[in-house]
Design a protein around this motif. Structure first.
Motif, mmCIF file in Angstrom:
data_model
loop_
_atom_site.group_PDB
_atom_site.id
_atom_site.type_symbol
_atom_site.label_atom_id
_atom_site.label_comp_id
_atom_site.label_asym_id
_atom_site.label_seq_id
_atom_site.Cartn_x
_atom_site.Cartn_y
_atom_site.Cartn_z
ATOM 1 N N LEU A 1 29.545 6.290 -1.446
ATOM 2 C CA LEU A 1 28.532 5.472 -2.091
ATOM 3 C C LEU A 1 27.306 6.322 -2.385
ATOM 4 O O LEU A 1 27.033 7.291 -1.682
ATOM 5 N N ASP A 2 26.576 5.967 -3.415
ATOM 6 C CA ASP A 2 25.341 6.656 -3.789
ATOM 7 C C ASP A 2 24.222 5.634 -3.910
ATOM 8 O O ASP A 2 24.466 4.460 -4.186
ATOM 9 N N SER A 3 22.976 6.105 -3.735
ATOM 10 C CA SER A 3 21.797 5.241 -3.843
ATOM 11 C C SER A 3 20.819 5.840 -4.843
ATOM 12 O O SER A 3 20.615 7.043 -4.872
ATOM 13 N N VAL A 4 20.214 4.959 -5.642
ATOM 14 C CA VAL A 4 19.207 5.375 -6.614
ATOM 15 C C VAL A 4 18.020 4.430 -6.471
ATOM 16 O O VAL A 4 18.190 3.211 -6.458
ATOM 17 N N LEU A 5 16.809 4.999 -6.364
ATOM 18 C CA LEU A 5 15.592 4.208 -6.239
ATOM 19 C C LEU A 5 14.811 4.269 -7.555
ATOM 20 O O LEU A 5 14.554 5.361 -8.070
ATOM 21 N N TYR A 6 14.454 3.094 -8.092
ATOM 22 C CA TYR A 6 13.684 2.980 -9.331
ATOM 23 C C TYR A 6 12.316 2.388 -9.032
ATOM 24 O O TYR A 6 12.172 1.585 -8.109
ATOM 25 N N ASN A 7 11.324 2.725 -9.851
ATOM 26 C CA ASN A 7 10.021 2.071 -9.744
ATOM 27 C C ASN A 7 9.982 0.863 -10.675
ATOM 28 O O ASN A 7 10.970 0.547 -11.346
ATOM 29 N N ALA A 8 8.823 0.191 -10.752
ATOM 30 C CA ALA A 8 8.692 -1.027 -11.560
ATOM 31 C C ALA A 8 8.895 -0.774 -13.045
ATOM 32 O O ALA A 8 9.243 -1.691 -13.795
ATOM 33 N N SER B 1 0.848 -1.192 0.000
ATOM 34 C CA SER B 1 0.000 0.000 0.000
ATOM 35 C C SER B 1 0.883 1.240 0.000
ATOM 36 O O SER B 1 2.083 1.161 0.257
ATOM 37 N N GLN B 2 0.279 2.386 -0.262
ATOM 38 C CA GLN B 2 1.036 3.640 -0.238
ATOM 39 C C GLN B 2 1.509 3.901 1.184
ATOM 40 O O GLN B 2 0.759 3.730 2.147
ATOM 41 N N GLN B 3 2.769 4.309 1.326
ATOM 42 C CA GLN B 3 3.315 4.597 2.647
ATOM 43 C C GLN B 3 4.600 5.401 2.555
ATOM 44 O O GLN B 3 5.230 5.465 1.506
ATOM 45 N N MET B 4 4.948 6.006 3.666
ATOM 46 C CA MET B 4 6.206 6.746 3.768
ATOM 47 C C MET B 4 7.326 5.711 3.916
ATOM 48 O O MET B 4 7.236 4.807 4.742
ATOM 49 N N VAL B 5 8.351 5.848 3.095
ATOM 50 C CA VAL B 5 9.466 4.903 3.113
ATOM 51 C C VAL B 5 10.756 5.665 3.359
ATOM 52 O O VAL B 5 10.971 6.739 2.798
ATOM 53 N N ILE C 1 17.157 8.119 1.542
ATOM 54 C CA ILE C 1 16.032 8.398 0.651
ATOM 55 C C ILE C 1 14.791 8.298 1.523
ATOM 56 O O ILE C 1 14.570 7.274 2.167
ATOM 57 N N GLU C 2 13.999 9.367 1.560
ATOM 58 C CA GLU C 2 12.771 9.368 2.360
ATOM 59 C C GLU C 2 11.668 9.974 1.515
ATOM 60 O O GLU C 2 11.766 11.126 1.097
ATOM 61 N N GLN C 3 10.628 9.159 1.255
ATOM 62 C CA GLN C 3 9.612 9.618 0.326
ATOM 63 C C GLN C 3 8.325 8.811 0.505
ATOM 64 O O GLN C 3 8.366 7.634 0.848
ATOM 65 N N MET C 4 7.193 9.457 0.217
ATOM 66 C CA MET C 4 5.908 8.771 0.170
ATOM 67 C C MET C 4 5.844 8.032 -1.161
ATOM 68 O O MET C 4 6.018 8.632 -2.217
ATOM 69 N N LEU C 5 5.628 6.713 -1.103
ATOM 70 C CA LEU C 5 5.616 5.900 -2.312
ATOM 71 C C LEU C 5 4.292 5.161 -2.444
ATOM 72 O O LEU C 5 3.771 4.638 -1.459
ATOM 73 N N PRO C 6 3.758 5.077 -3.660
ATOM 74 C CA PRO C 6 2.552 4.276 -3.870
ATOM 75 C C PRO C 6 2.889 2.781 -3.830
ATOM 76 O O PRO C 6 4.055 2.396 -3.913
ATOM 77 N N ALA C 7 1.862 1.945 -3.741
ATOM 78 C CA ALA C 7 2.066 0.498 -3.754
ATOM 79 C C ALA C 7 2.764 0.095 -5.041
ATOM 80 O O ALA C 7 2.582 0.722 -6.088
ATOM 81 N N GLY D 1 11.218 1.097 -14.213
ATOM 82 C CA GLY D 1 12.627 1.419 -14.410
ATOM 83 C C GLY D 1 12.926 2.896 -14.415
ATOM 84 O O GLY D 1 13.991 3.331 -14.832
ATOM 85 N N GLU D 2 11.963 3.711 -13.927
ATOM 86 C CA GLU D 2 12.159 5.163 -13.855
ATOM 87 C C GLU D 2 12.753 5.528 -12.500
ATOM 88 O O GLU D 2 12.401 4.935 -11.477
ATOM 89 N N ILE D 3 13.618 6.527 -12.495
ATOM 90 C CA ILE D 3 14.215 6.979 -11.237
ATOM 91 C C ILE D 3 13.158 7.699 -10.416
ATOM 92 O O ILE D 3 12.518 8.629 -10.890
ATOM 93 N N VAL D 4 12.995 7.243 -9.162
ATOM 94 C CA VAL D 4 12.040 7.833 -8.234
ATOM 95 C C VAL D 4 12.750 8.816 -7.305
ATOM 96 O O VAL D 4 12.229 9.881 -6.995
ATOM 97 N N ALA D 5 13.952 8.439 -6.849
ATOM 98 C CA ALA D 5 14.712 9.286 -5.924
ATOM 99 C C ALA D 5 16.185 8.914 -5.987
ATOM 100 O O ALA D 5 16.531 7.783 -6.339
ATOM 101 N N THR D 6 17.036 9.873 -5.640
ATOM 102 C CA THR D 6 18.475 9.618 -5.562
ATOM 103 C C THR D 6 19.016 10.178 -4.254
ATOM 104 O O THR D 6 18.453 11.116 -3.686
ATOM 105 N N ALA D 7 20.105 9.600 -3.793
ATOM 106 C CA ALA D 7 20.821 10.101 -2.622
ATOM 107 C C ALA D 7 22.301 10.088 -2.983
ATOM 108 O O ALA D 7 22.900 9.026 -3.121
#
Length: 195
Positions: free
Chosen positions: A115-122, A98-102, A139-145, A124-130
């Motif tokens: 080191l660097d971190s990159v978050l992708y969605n299903a 479900s949608q939640q803060m991650v 990385i702190e963000q509200m993400l949908p399911a 393959g698009e970049i959602v967030a970077t650190a």
């Protein structure tokens, strides 16, 4: 393409020779390219469900999202250390029902290597970077399911070890008044609770 890995405990001054040949038409010239990478004694993570060797998606691929889905490892257990080598990056997957803060913390010492971190969605698009220049990436963000993929990589091919901590959900906030408890030392210094 051929890939050869040689593990060796021989002294730094060891010399290796590579012979490139082909089985058909041995005396006909054929274009080829040889790359050598000395891994600076970095030992990569063991292969396994939350292990490593899932770097296939780092190069441009025709279907990046499918490559992520097929190759990303499970997130390691909390507190488990993982290793980034100079030739390496790590890709992990997780799902949200479900949608939640991650919040994703990649914990490491910057002095050893950034080191660097990159978050992708299903898709393959970049959602967030650190990509800070200090210890740890967050990385702190509200993400949908949905399905997500986390890439951890070394800046300019550094090596370092790290720990990933994934936390999600809502945090309940509470308030109340603190109760003063008199201590034995209070008579010596006056009324502690009234200060």
């Amino acid at each position: 393409n051929e890939t050869v890995y040689v593990r060796s405990a021989i002294a730094d001054q060891a010399r290796y020779f590579a012979r490139v040949f082909r089985y058909v038409d041995l005396y006909v010239a054929a274009p080829n390219q040889l790359s050598v990478n000395v891994f600076e004694r970095c030992v990569d993570d063991q292969a396994g469900p939350s292990g490593e060797h899932n770097d296939a998606c780092l190069n441009t691929t025709p279907n990046f999202a499918q490559c992520l889905a097929e190759n990303a490892a499970e997130l390691p257990p909390v507190g488990a250390r993982r290793q980034i080598c100079d030739y390496d990056a790590d890709m992990y997957s997780f799902e949200l029902a479900s949608q939640q803060m991650v919040r994703i913390d990649t914990l490491f010492s910057h002095v050893v290597g950034d080191l660097d971190s990159v978050l992708y969605n299903a898709e393959g698009e970049i959602v967030a970077t650190a990509t800070s220049t200090s210890d740890n990436e967050v990385i702190e963000q509200m993400l949908p399911a949905g399905a997500y993929y986390l890439l951890v990589k070394g800046y300019r091919d550094v090596q370092n070890d790290y720990v990933i901590v994934l936390s999600s959900g809502e945090v309940a906030l509470s308030s109340g008044e603190l109760e003063c408890i008199e201590l034995e030392e209070c008579p010596l210094f006056g009324d502690c609770c009234s200060q």
